[in-house]
Each structure stands twice: as structure tokens, then as C-alpha cells.
Scaffold this active site. Sequence first.
Site, PDB file in Angstrom:
ATOM      1  N   GLN B 250       0.838  -1.197   0.000  1.00  0.00           N
ATOM      2  CA  GLN B 250       0.000   0.000   0.000  1.00  0.00           C
ATOM      3  C   GLN B 250       0.874   1.248   0.000  1.00  0.00           C
ATOM      4  OE1 GLN B 250      -2.857  -2.226   3.219  1.00  0.00           O
ATOM      5  NE2 GLN B 250      -3.233  -0.055   2.993  1.00  0.00           N
ATOM      6  N   ARG B 397      -8.828  -1.010   7.997  1.00  0.00           N
ATOM      7  CA  ARG B 397      -9.788  -0.080   7.409  1.00  0.00           C
ATOM      8  C   ARG B 397     -10.150   1.060   8.360  1.00  0.00           C
ATOM      9  NH1 ARG B 397     -13.802  -1.768   2.778  1.00  0.00           N
ATOM     10  NH2 ARG B 397     -14.254   0.305   2.034  1.00  0.00           N
ATOM     11  N   CYS B 398      -9.138   1.644   8.978  1.00  0.00           N
ATOM     12  CA  CYS B 398      -9.405   2.837   9.762  1.00  0.00           C
ATOM     13  C   CYS B 398      -8.098   3.588   9.868  1.00  0.00           C
ATOM     14  CB  CYS B 398      -9.916   2.507  11.154  1.00  0.00           C
ATOM     15  SG  CYS B 398      -8.639   2.066  12.318  1.00  0.00           S
TER      16      CYS B 398
END
Lengths: 264, 1038
Positions: B250, B397-398
Amino acid sequence: MYAFGYHRPTTIDEAVTLLGQSEDASAIAGGQTLLQSLKQRLAQPGELVDLGAIKELSGIAVDGRTVVIGALTKHNEVALSSEVRKAVPALADLAGAIGDHQVRNVGTIGGSVANSDPAADYPAAVLGLGATVETNQRRIAADDFFIDLFETALEPGELIKAIHFPVPKRAAYVKFAQPASRYALAGVMVAETGDGVRLAVTGAGACAFRVPAMEQALAGDFSADAIKGVQVDADELNDDIHGTPAYRAHLVNVLARRAVEAAR
Amino acid sequence: MASDIEEVESTESTESAESEARELADRLGGVGCRRKRTEDARFIQGKGNYVDDIQMPGMVYGDFVRSPHAHARIKSINKDKALATPGVHAVLTAEDLEPLGLHWMPTLAGDKQMVLADGKVCFQNQEVAMVIADDRYLAADATELVEVEYEELDPVVDPHQSMAEGAPVIRDDLAGVDEGAHGKRIHHNHIFTWDVGDADATDKVFSEAAVTVKQDMLYPRVHPCPLETCGCVASFDKVKGELTVHLTSQAPHVVRTVFSTLSGIPESKVHINAPDIGGGFGNKVGVYPGYVVATVASIVLGRPVKWIEDRIENLSTTAFARDYHMTGELAATEDGKILGLRANVLADHGAFDSCADPSKWPAGFFNICTGSYDIKTAYARVDGVYTNKAPGGVAYRCSFRVTEACYIIERMIDVLAEHLGMDKAEIRLKNFIQPEQFPYQSALGWEYDSGDYPRALKQVMEACDYDGLRREQKEKRERGEIMGIGLCTFTEIVGAGPSRNCDILGVGMFDSAEIRVHPTGSVIARMGTKTQGQGHETTYGQIIATELGLPSENIIIEEGNTDTAPYGLGTYGSRSTPVAGAATAQAARKIRDKARKIAAHLMEVSEDDLEWSGEGFRVKGVPDQSTDMPTIAWAAYNNVPEGMEPGLEAVDYYDPPNMTFPFGAYLCVVDIDRYTGETTIRRFYALDDCGTRINPMVIEGQVHGGLCEAFAVAMGQELPFDGAGNIQGASLMDYFLPTMVETPRWETDHTITPSPHHPIGAKGVGESSHVGGIPCFSNAINDAMNQFGVSHVNMPHNAFRVWRTLHELELDQRPEAANVEPYQPTREAAPESGSPASVQSPDKASGKGTEITIERNYPLDVPADDAWEILQDIEKVTACMPGASIVEQTGDTTYVGEMKLKVGPVTSAFKGDIEVLGVDPENKELRMTGSGGDSKGSSSASMSLTARIEDKGAGRCELVGSTRIELKGKLASFGGRMLENVSDRMLQQFVDSFRDRVAAGGEGEQAEEARRRVEEGPKSMNALAMVWQVIKSLFGRK
Ligand SMILES: Cc1cc2nc3c(=O)[nH]c(=O)nc-3n(C[C@H](O)[C@H](O)[C@H](O)COP(=O)(O)OP(=O)(O)OC[C@H]3O[C@@H](n4cnc5c(N)ncnc54)[C@H](O)[C@@H]3O)c2cc1C
């Protein structure tokens, strides 16, 4: 996956011969259990004998009193068969609730029954409907077939050819899916058959089992209320992160009542 | 009168301007239009290009030897057999990496981590060695030939025991290091203590407040579980001295810097490429041992090396999320005005601190835990500890620990409401930060940029008829039906971040965009971020389209190749739009500034006379005198004003002035089946405010995805461990990944409160619904339970756990309408605030290890002396064990034994040492121990056995056996739960064979029969399903 030899016989005899030729040969049908074991390097068969090309193992025949399903018949073929649905709707429902479409399009009834996974659905149907397992050597009554965890009456090299399901007066299967795998955390098949009421449980114990106390109660009064107070003994039931034996015992009672209510 | 008319006119003209802008956006595919995702064309046709799709000439494959133990010393590693296997090129261990200084690597959190086990292993499945072979099957075969000898150590599994006196030392390398990356270490398993806020003032508020509440809660260890697991292809070019690594990252640019620093290869000669990525959710931020070892292998062998994990490896070893054991406290007035907040957290980081947070934030942005509420006084403290578990602690996902912060405040506000007997919407409305308070300075240090919380909640309450739902709930309850209503009004903090307080390994957390306009007006743009499903190729194109007035279909967006893209910090924490999106707008504006000069030159007017038309420039007041961007682009390459460089491109590195603070109001309605514990999500309504909406459809997609994962976490995900540190449930047979079958239907809504500091007013949205969704589900379940006096139950709220609560309340039985006592809130004062040691979470991550003790008596029909004769003979005793045999005698009382198991389709062979500890003829008692591992090195077992013959007279006796069996490794993880059942059956078979052996010594038909059976040997173990879970775990659908 370890290296293995691959064979694709076209007759049962040929398959049996191939299986007999080496000590660590294994039959493969839909591969929905076996392939995963191979991929995780947990199974190491030297030879794989693929039953897929043996035509006589596939197909569904209904003669009014019996539904005969060939060992190699896929779950979706059973789920979507209008004949099965008419004769034993509970059986079509059960097949339609196995895994997902991909699994149902490949996995077979013979593989599922031979494997006798404690959480598999078909064993509840075989036992609950009082079916007969036809092999290349003999016929085995459901009551004699499931022995223990992954253990059946099948001898080495013995292959299932078909399962004979007598058509019940009414029956229903109610499954409670384990959330991750969607196998049965508990599942109950209840049937009113020519030989009386049968009630079989899967998912909860080492293999599918009947509950005589519920069957007796239902024989007198086929209603959910009749088995309200009949609990199965939690002691023998499975324990894992998805449920304690107490939860499974409780579910068996709840599902059994729901199955009785749903039987048709 | 006149002024009224004017106002109507002006509204009309804004409306027409708006519709014109919308029409233009639709035409260009610009900001605000529902443009279909450009990347989907390749994905839905199976034409994506993922790391595992990459094939290179001469490529070889790596596979790991992993530890079956959670904590053990490595006594020796023998690679000879593996190396002797044809097709095997290398076996790398820490010893091989040490000369290069690569056996350890730094983590993003300021700690260091073993690349390959250096002298010991600290968690189950830890990487011990990598085998490199011609193909992945050979590599896997050869991993089983690497012989590793372990000496087991006591593991630390429960973080609450981690800092106990005398707790085992997990990190030998940190002996004597009492200054950690984030301050003093107070115990050998302590990583950091991080606190923020005014502790004294908070204590004072609590001691004076009329009402205080306190609640322990566990946010369990979960895993992002992206569909694509992690992997890489490393290729070192010996001639050029250049390293190319294709990997699932990522944040490829940071990886390049790390690789260059670690390897000493100049950064210009390190090429990192992140191709298509099948989901990251934080799991692909870190640098994993696999990347490093594959790279070293490629350098050593001069060939490309591919390493791809399988599902179990991904779930059990790569970065997990959460594992926060929290205690929340609120102080309030009698009428529900919150005065203070206190939060204490014990954070389980596993064996290495490899959290991926900005360097100065060991607990991420947990200090957003005052949420959407105006809480004047607050204090939060987080203690990080080591345990013998896989490292991680990423933001699933935060944005950095925001889920945990949001969970604690959103649960606490419900706990307070329940305590006060107040409505859960009312208490929120009463405590919200009001719109006029922005920019708002929070008690724990943040400056919220913009928001309108009351409007959002009211809009949701109206849309769902909140009052009606409450009425329905009451009626249902009277009928014995269980319904819950969950609310969550969250504020997120995303877009890290301003370089003054955010960096990764010293690199400021800016991000970048480079845009080139070609002569014909089409565009290529590259960013420092990396899409993993977010749709960057679509949305960045829309920003450029609007900023440059060029159609987005002719704009290509590229990311992930560090040779071509400008340096950026990557995609996580919803930072792409707030940071790289801002850079994109800024770079486009630089181009527009130049375009304006060219336009002025083309039209022969002064720059000041021009205005932007949306697609080019026009002369103010003379609308038909205009020029469009394609014309300007062409001119940029052949007709620029005197003194201007040709070309039309720009780069922007954007250092955001602040974070952005997206928010939302969610409502969830659940119906619970009291007999099974099953929950039906009847309704889920999500209103999100992420400021300017670049592509509403992409936003809705992100919201749907985030809600699915919120549903997964709240309702079912969990990675538990047993007491020995065996991970339980690291496969998709046990780890809940909802499909469309289970996933509820989502209703979405929005308000728009632009960020005042972002160039186009946008905030991040990729994670909002995950952050806000989880507490909403949990609040709904807890709301349902509140009716029965239960103040809090922990996640995951799967049917089994919900049933357990109902069962304890005796609500799971018929008749339908149970008479349930109405709940009376109790008003006890909150106990003293928690030091971390007093933070006790109800569900500890432990339980017993995968071990059992079995004691049984078996009557035998033979005289005691006959039975004893056989029991003394170790070889004969062993032969009674199905599949077992003695391979050799190594000493007076020591042997090497072997045991083969065949379980359904599963086979495994154990080999190990057996020692006879004592033979006591007086009591006819034998004591022995055995320990060993399976030939694949993935599991180990140890057992101690005491067997005694008791004389029962009349030629009969009894075999009294007691055995303790312990399992480690794969078998324990997947098959341990059946241990008792299986062991019992094995013992039974043993006794059957033993009987035969004893009986065989006699005379007559029975003895004859017994002799025949002894001859045959014990029945094969074919049916013994030692590991039926293993078989099923195999569905690890990769
Ligand atoms: C994702 C997933 C979800 C699943 N969910 C469910 C579920 O919800 N419920 C459920 O019941 N099952 C489920 N299954 C299992 C599935 O039903 C399999 O089809 C079944 O377990 C085995 O059938 P198969 O044809 O695939 O057998 P295979 O995997 O090919 O074989 C299994 C075993 O049976 C033996 N065998 C196969 N055919 C014969 C035969 N004719 N005679 C003798 N031995 C034979 C093989 O040698 C092997 O040992 C799931 C599987 C997957 C992958």
C-alpha cells in the site's frame, strides 16, 4: 500439494482395481474435501483415482416409493431436481443449503456420505430418512453406516454406488450454519416414514446420530410441543470456538421443533 | 418587497449555475458525477495484473519453514536433507542473513523484528527458514526436510499477565534496554506507556461529578483478511547492481527507502512496483520477512524469486488489527451533560511492535476518543505490551486506532444513557459539538476542521422514524420479542498528516501528484499513493477533469511504480483524497496558471481580463471570446509566450495543514432470535459527511464495503489463542468473512460539510463506515440486552455469544412471552479509576492450552502378573498403540518412537523421544514421557503416561491409566478441539490391543483368536479423525 499419480477409469471395476493396486491410493469425486486436504499438504495419496468418468455412478431415479441418487450426483443436481423436490422436498432443501453454488456444482453426495464429516448435511438425510447405502459390494442400512468421526462402515476399496431414500410421508431439514464455514453447527432431519418417526442430527456430535427419545415422543404426537422438554445430552457433543456442547444441545431441541413444524 | 424579489432571483441564478456545473461535470466526468470506475473494465474481465500473475524467466520459489511453538529456543537447524533434494537451490536461516545485517529489521513503530528466527521463536508460525526451489511444490516439500530442534519455553498469551512479576522474557534482545522508542520501559515485556490529556483535572472532575460510569470492553484481535494474500517477486540484476521488487504494498515508496537503507543499494537502483492489489485494509502497509528473504535470495542466487503466502499464513502471521483491552469512564451531570472522559487501554502488540502508525504516535490517533462530543476534560492512557503472538496492530480499514477510539466513546455514551435512563439519541444531541464551535479544539489535542453533527443525526432519526422504532421496541418487548436499536454518531480523523506531527521513519507524511498534459490535450498523472480497490484511477481523474476542463476518459492515472510516480507515503488511513487528492488539485492549478498565461498570449489579452470557463478561458464580459484547454495544450508545445518554457506539466508535494474530520450518523435495527441467538439486521441506515463528494457512486461503494467489514468485525470476526499460544481459527473455516448471503442491505445518505482547508473541500471516506459501523452494530445488540439489565457484552456478537447472554438470563426457553422484569438502572458510584493493571477485560484472550488429561480404568480378564509382564515391555506396549512403533533404543530407558496417523484423507507421522521414567514392580506401575514432532515440522505433541495394574483377584485385574497430552502447531490450531474425543478412542484401541496381547499368552480358542489379532497388529487409524478441523480448514479459499 505433494506429487501424485492420476487415473480416470470409466468403470467401477476398473476403479476398484486401481484403488487396490497401491496402498495409498484414494478415490476422488468432487474433490471439495480431498482437494483442500491436498492443497494444505495434509493428505498424501500416491495415486488419485478420479471417479468422474464413471457414468453409471451419476443420476437420479424416482419410482414413487424410493428416490435413488447415484454417488456422483452433484449437490445442485439434487437441489434443482423437480423430481426430488416433488418426492422429498426436505432432501432438495438440504442439498440446496450445502456450501455455495461453486461447491454445489462440483461436490457429490457419495463423497459427502463417504467422508462422514461430523458437520456435513447429507448424513442427516441418510440417517433421518432411513436410506440405504449401495456399494460395489453390498447394501448398508443407514443405521449401520455412520460409526464415528469420519468413520463409516465402508471397507478399504469399497465404493458407494448410490443412496436409496425411501419417500417419507413428510419430512423437513433445518440447518443452523456455522457462520464462517457454513457447514452445520447443528442440523436436524425429521421424517415420518413407513417405519415410524425418525429424527437425525448432524453437526453436533462425532457423526450423525438419531434421538430415540424425540422419535418416541413424536410417534405419539407429531408436534413441536411433544418434544419441548426432550434435550439431548450435551456431554457427548462437539466443542469448538463456534459453540459449546450446551449450545449445540440447545440448538438441537430448537431446530428439531422447527423441523417438526416445517415437515411436509 | 424589492429585496424579497432580488433574493428569489439570486436563488434562481445559483440554481442555474449549479445545474450548469453539474452538466459540465457529467460531460467531462468531473467532480460530482457518478462516473463508472475505469479500473473495473480489467477486473471484471479477469485482466488485472497481480503480483502472483508475474512470471519471469528463471524464476524460483520460496516457502517458509515456520515454528509450531509460540515460544521456544532453537537448538539447531539442519538443512542437509533439504539441500540434497534435487531442485532445491538454497535454504536461508538467520545465520545466513546475519553477515548482511538482515536477520533483524526495523519496524515502523521504532522497534525491530526478526526476519528469520534468531535463536528463538516468539510466536506460532514465525518464519524460521526459507527454502528456495524450482517450483512452489518442491519448495513446500523441502520445508518439511529442514530439521529444527526446539526447546520449549513458557509463553505469554494473556496480555494482562504480560507484565506480571516473573513473566517469561519474550524479547531477549531487549535485556537491559529500559529506554524504548516511546519512552521508559518499566518491565521486560513493556513496550510503551503513552498518555495524553490532563490527568489531575480529570481526576478532579470525576471526584466531583454527580454521575460516573465505568465499563471494561475488549476489542478483540481481528485480521483484515484481504482476498489477495501478501507476496512478492524479487529480482536482482547482478550486472547493473539493480534490484526490482514487485510486491503487494500500500506504500511502495516507503518500501523503497527501507529496502535501500537495509540493503545498502542506492535508492536509485531499487525499483519497487506495486501492481494491482486485491485489497489491503492495512494488511499491506508493513514490510514482511517474506519480502526481505525473497530479496536476499534473489541477490544470492541471481535469479528472480517469488514468494506468495497462503491464507493460513496470511491470517496467522501478517499484521492483525486491534487487540485493545479498554476501560472507559464518563463523568456527567444528573441530566446527562458529559463533564469528563477517562480511557485506559492495555494494548496487545504481539512479539514485536510492528504497528504501522506515524512515528510519534505509538497508539495512533486514539486521542480522537472524545468523539463528536464537547467534553472539556479528558485523559487517555495506553500501555503497549509484548505477548507471544504474531506482531501487527495495523489499522484495519481505519485511520490509526480510530476504530478503537470510536468504539470506546460510542459504547460509553450508551452506557451512560442506560445508566441515567436517558434516550440514546437525546444524550448525543445534548453533548454534540455545535456547528458554530468549529474549528473545535478537543480536550485531547485535535483541531476539528468542520462538522454539523446535530443536523446529521436528526436527518437519520427522521428518515428512520426513530421515535416509532422505540415505540415498536417497547411493544415487542412486552410480547417477549427482542429488538435493538443502535446509534453511532462518529467523528473520524483522517488524512495523515501535517509533517509537523506526522512522519514515517522520519519522512514527513505529505503526498504528491505529477500531471502531464500531452499536446493533444490528453493527460497522464501519477501519484504517491496506491489504490487497492478504492478507485483512485477514477476519482483522481475526476479531480483533474474538473480542474483542467479536460474529459476524464482521456486522463490516465498511474500509481505504484516508484520509478515513475513521485514520492508519496501511500494509501491507508483514508489519506489519499485528503493528501494526494489535494496535491492533484494543486498540481492541476499550477498547470491552469500556466494555461492562463498561454491563453492570454493566444487571445492577445491581458491575463487579468480572463476568467475560467470550466473548459478553458474566456474574456470577462465577452463570453464568445474564449479558448479551450486542448487548444492551449497544443500551444504549450509550439506557441508559448516569449520567455516561457514549453510543455504543460506540474508536480505538487502537498503537506496538509491539518487532518480532515469526516463524520456520520448511523442507525441499525436488529431483531434477535432468542432461541438461537441469531441476529437479523433489519435495517442499517448510514449517513456520511465526507465534505465535497468527488464521485457519489464510488463513495457509496466505499461505504458499502466498509459496512460489510464492520458487520464482519462486530458480528463474527475474532482470532483467539489457546493458553499455549496456538492460534485458533486462522482459516476461512473458522474466520468469518461474510458473503452477499449474510450481508444486510445498506441504506446510504449524506450531508455535505466541506473541509475548509482542503483545496476542493473533500475529506477521506474509505474507512468511515467501518469506524462508525462497528459501534453501531454493537450498540444495537447492547441496546437489545440493556432491556434485561445487561450493560455491555463484548464483540463479536455471533449467534453463539448472543445466545450465551440470553441463556444466562434464561430467555432462550419457550414459552414465547417470557415475563421479563423491567430493567431498573442501578446507580452505583464508579470504582476507582484504572491503572493498567486493574484493567480487566471480561473475555481474556486465553483459556487453557490445547492439552487434556485423561484418567480411565479398564477391567482386564487376566491375572495381574500376566498383564504386568507385558506392561513392562516397552516394545510390546508400543505395539499396542495403533500406528506406533519403536525405531531404536538410544539408552537404558530412552527410545526413539514413531507413530503414524491416517485420518480420513489426512496423514501425519510423528517421531520423537520416549523415556521410561520408572518401572515399579511393587505397585506394578509404569511411568513414561514422550515428546516429538510430526515429520512435516508443523506440529508437535508431548505426552506423559502413568499406567498401573491393579489386582482385582479371581484372575482379573484393572489397567489404570492416566495420561496428559499436549498439542502444539497446526494440529493444535485446527484439531485441538477434538483432542479428547480422539485420545479417548486411541486409548480404547490401545486397551483392546493390550487385552489381546495379554490374552494371547493363554490357551484355548479365545487366546488363539487374540494371537491372530496380535499378529495382524492394531486396527489402522484410518477412521480416527484427529484433525477433522484441519481437513475443513483446508477450504482456506485463497
Ligand atoms: C467452501 C465449502 C463449503 C462447504 N459447505 C458444506 C456444507 O455446508 N455442508 C456440507 O455437507 N458439505 C459442505 N462442503 C463439503 C462438500 O459437500 C463436499 O462435496 C463433500 O464433503 C465431499 O464430496 P466430494 O464429492 O467433493 O468428495 P471428495 O472431496 O472428492 O472426496 C471426499 C472423500 O470421499 C471419498 N469418496 C468420494 N466419492 C466416493 C465414493 N463414491 N465412494 C467411496 N468413497 C468416496 C474420497 O476418497 C475422499 O476420501 C463444503 C465444501 C466447501 C469446499
